[in-house]
Structure formats: C-alpha cells, structure tokens
Design a protein around this motif. Sequence first.
Motif, PDB file in Angstrom:
ATOM      1  N   ARG A 100       0.822  -1.197   0.000  1.00 28.77           N
ATOM      2  CA  ARG A 100       0.000   0.000   0.000  1.00 28.77           C
ATOM      3  C   ARG A 100       0.866   1.260   0.000  1.00 28.77           C
ATOM      4  N   ALA A 101       1.892   1.277   0.857  1.00 24.48           N
ATOM      5  CA  ALA A 101       2.767   2.452   0.937  1.00 24.48           C
ATOM      6  C   ALA A 101       3.458   2.715  -0.400  1.00 24.48           C
ATOM      7  N   ARG A 102       3.929   1.649  -1.036  1.00 27.79           N
ATOM      8  CA  ARG A 102       4.568   1.820  -2.346  1.00 27.79           C
ATOM      9  C   ARG A 102       3.564   2.373  -3.366  1.00 27.79           C
ATOM     10  N   GLY A 103       2.336   1.903  -3.296  1.00 26.92           N
ATOM     11  CA  GLY A 103       1.309   2.401  -4.195  1.00 26.92           C
ATOM     12  C   GLY A 103       1.032   3.876  -3.987  1.00 26.92           C
ATOM     13  N   MET A 104       1.002   4.334  -2.745  1.00 32.50           N
ATOM     14  CA  MET A 104       0.759   5.747  -2.471  1.00 32.50           C
ATOM     15  C   MET A 104       1.928   6.607  -2.941  1.00 32.50           C
ATOM     16  N   VAL A 105       3.142   6.110  -2.761  1.00 34.72           N
ATOM     17  CA  VAL A 105       4.306   6.855  -3.256  1.00 34.72           C
ATOM     18  C   VAL A 105       4.245   6.998  -4.775  1.00 34.72           C
ATOM     19  N   VAL A 115       8.251  12.927  -3.630  1.00 32.58           N
ATOM     20  CA  VAL A 115       8.406  11.970  -2.529  1.00 32.58           C
ATOM     21  C   VAL A 115       8.834  10.641  -3.132  1.00 32.58           C
ATOM     22  N   THR A 116       9.982  10.152  -2.722  1.00 32.17           N
ATOM     23  CA  THR A 116      10.502   8.896  -3.251  1.00 32.17           C
ATOM     24  C   THR A 116      10.348   7.790  -2.220  1.00 32.17           C
ATOM     25  N   TRP A 117      10.391   6.536  -2.700  1.00 29.74           N
ATOM     26  CA  TRP A 117      10.345   5.408  -1.780  1.00 29.74           C
ATOM     27  C   TRP A 117      11.561   5.411  -0.864  1.00 29.74           C
ATOM     28  N   GLU A 118      12.714   5.866  -1.360  1.00 27.53           N
ATOM     29  CA  GLU A 118      13.918   5.919  -0.541  1.00 27.53           C
ATOM     30  C   GLU A 118      13.733   6.869   0.639  1.00 27.53           C
ATOM     31  N   ARG A 119      13.071   7.997   0.406  1.00 22.74           N
ATOM     32  CA  ARG A 119      12.814   8.940   1.492  1.00 22.74           C
ATOM     33  C   ARG A 119      11.887   8.323   2.535  1.00 22.74           C
ATOM     34  N   VAL A 120      10.818   7.676   2.064  1.00 21.11           N
ATOM     35  CA  VAL A 120       9.872   7.045   2.990  1.00 21.11           C
ATOM     36  C   VAL A 120      10.552   5.927   3.763  1.00 21.11           C
ATOM     37  N   ALA A 121      11.368   5.110   3.084  1.00 22.68           N
ATOM     38  CA  ALA A 121      12.057   4.000   3.744  1.00 22.68           C
ATOM     39  C   ALA A 121      13.011   4.516   4.821  1.00 22.68           C
ATOM     40  N   ARG A 122      13.671   5.650   4.571  1.00 23.01           N
ATOM     41  CA  ARG A 122      14.576   6.209   5.580  1.00 23.01           C
ATOM     42  C   ARG A 122      13.803   6.640   6.821  1.00 23.01           C
ATOM     43  N   ILE A 123      12.655   7.277   6.610  1.00 21.07           N
ATOM     44  CA  ILE A 123      11.831   7.718   7.743  1.00 21.07           C
ATOM     45  C   ILE A 123      11.266   6.510   8.491  1.00 21.07           C
ATOM     46  N   THR A 124      10.870   5.486   7.751  1.00 19.47           N
ATOM     47  CA  THR A 124      10.272   4.291   8.353  1.00 19.47           C
ATOM     48  C   THR A 124      11.279   3.500   9.161  1.00 19.47           C
ATOM     49  N   GLY A 125      12.517   3.410   8.702  1.00 20.41           N
ATOM     50  CA  GLY A 125      13.524   2.622   9.399  1.00 20.41           C
ATOM     51  C   GLY A 125      13.164   1.147   9.391  1.00 20.41           C
ATOM     52  N   ASP A 126      13.243   0.519  10.567  1.00 17.11           N
ATOM     53  CA  ASP A 126      12.958  -0.913  10.665  1.00 17.11           C
ATOM     54  C   ASP A 126      11.484  -1.225  10.904  1.00 17.11           C
ATOM     55  N   SER A 127      10.657  -0.213  10.994  1.00 15.66           N
ATOM     56  CA  SER A 127       9.241  -0.448  11.257  1.00 15.66           C
ATOM     57  C   SER A 127       8.486  -0.704   9.962  1.00 15.66           C
ATOM     58  N   VAL A 128       7.197  -0.950  10.086  1.00 18.88           N
ATOM     59  CA  VAL A 128       6.338  -1.202   8.926  1.00 18.88           C
ATOM     60  C   VAL A 128       5.810   0.139   8.417  1.00 18.88           C
TER      61      VAL A 128
END
Length: 281
Positions: A100-105, A115-128
Amino acid sequence: MIIDLHTHSAVSDGTQPPADVVRRAQAAGVGVLALTDHDTVAGHAEAARALPPGMTLVRGMELSCRLGDHSVHLLAYLFDAGEPRLAAERERIRDDRVHRARGMVRRLGELGAPVTWERVARITGDSVPGRPHIARALVEAGVVATVEDAFTPEWIGAGGRAYVDRYALDPVRAVRLVRAAGGVPVLAHPRAGRRSYGVPDEAIAGLAGAGLAGVETDHPDHAPADRAALRALASDLNLFVTGASDDHGELTGHRLGCETTAPEAYEALRAQATGAAPDVR
C-alpha cells in the motif's frame, strides 16, 4: 496510579523506540503502560527489557479492521503472540502495508509530489511503513506544512488523490481471533474526530455479541458528549471502558498519560486474559 493502555513506538508509526516510550512513560508517572503498535508485537521484548522497578507492561497491539468502507481499529491485549491464526493475520496485514505504501508513493509521484520510496524508507527505518511515514515525507519534501495537512483529500486522506486501500480484518472476526488467542479485545477511539469513522452504536452492540470486552472512551480526540454517550452504551452492553493517550511521540506532542484507565477497568481486563500475563519489574 496512571494506567495508559494505548501507545505507539517507532516499531509502527510512533517516533521513539520502545525503550524510549517506556522511559518517557515513567517520567510522566505512568505505572501501567500498554504498548499497542499497529499489527505487530515486534516492540514488546525491547519494552519489557527497559521496564524500571515498579512499572508494568501490558503487551498489546492495534489491529487494522474494516467495517464496510470504513477503517476501524481494535486494541488487543495479553493474547498469545504465537497463536497461529492471529499471527498469520498480523503478517498478512503487515505485508499489505508495504504494498500500500509503495502504491501511495507512486500516486504521489504521478501528482508531481517529490516523494521517493527511498525517502519514505529512511523515515520508516525498521518499522512497517504507514501513512504517517508518508505524511512526514511530504513535510520533508515541502509539499505540505504539517503532518495533519497530508491527511486530506488533496493527498493521503481517506479517499484522497494518493490514497490506496489496504487489507484489513472484519472487526467481528478480529474480536473472535483475539479471544481465541486468549486476549482481550477493546474497540479503539470509536468517535475520534475528522480522521476517524464514527462507529455506530448498533455496530458496537454487534461486536459486544461477538466477544468485545471494552470500549476506549477517554481519548484525546473524543468530545465530552461522545465520552458520555459511549459510557452509557458500554454500561448497557456490559463492557468496561478504558482511557489512553494514543501517544505517537512527536506526532502527537508526547502526551503519554494524558488520559487514563480506572484501576477497576484494568483489573477487569486482566481477569479476562488467558493468553499472556503483564510484565512486572
């Protein structure tokens, strides 16, 4: 004693690690803390290790459910984390959160938001990943001024231009799964303002018939009239009522302990649990 039965860590969409949540709770005078990250139990071990003497941890989670076209959240407490049916549903929900998150990005990119997936992944860290992480990415990218501004039809609010639906449990089934795992199900913030669906009384009655144990009435987003109405309904349905901060760290202004559960309600919750016991240091 302050009893706060609804909190989040960076394991889901809070901003601090579980150990920091425990330390902040102690500083706020919380004696009983429930860690209820979304659809995961990953933070419980760290939180238990960080418990100071005299403090109690209630292991829980906030399960994603859907009633019709509306999102509903169910708090589950003191269940057997290894029970296979509930564990399988947790995994399915978590996996779908990533899709879902990838779809929204992708949709944000199509709308011209940088907004890139890399930016979201950095903010998310090890969480979902979840919508709060994407909202923080939108703030970082200068698309919106605040996280709240992201949760609108313009961006990732329910039904918004970049919103993507996700898998969630039928709440009646969720209640039964939690009970089958020895846990205690409580309906989370059923009247929590503009970002939350107002769960109808008849739906709450149906959940009570399926095994719902309680209703979260004292929540920062509940108006006084809604609290009174929910208390009356809970009394009619023989449900206990809880109160909690629903703290998400920086996202909610570090409000641990701002709402509390009465000791008798906490004891009623404990008495119904057969899947696990609270951690006491």
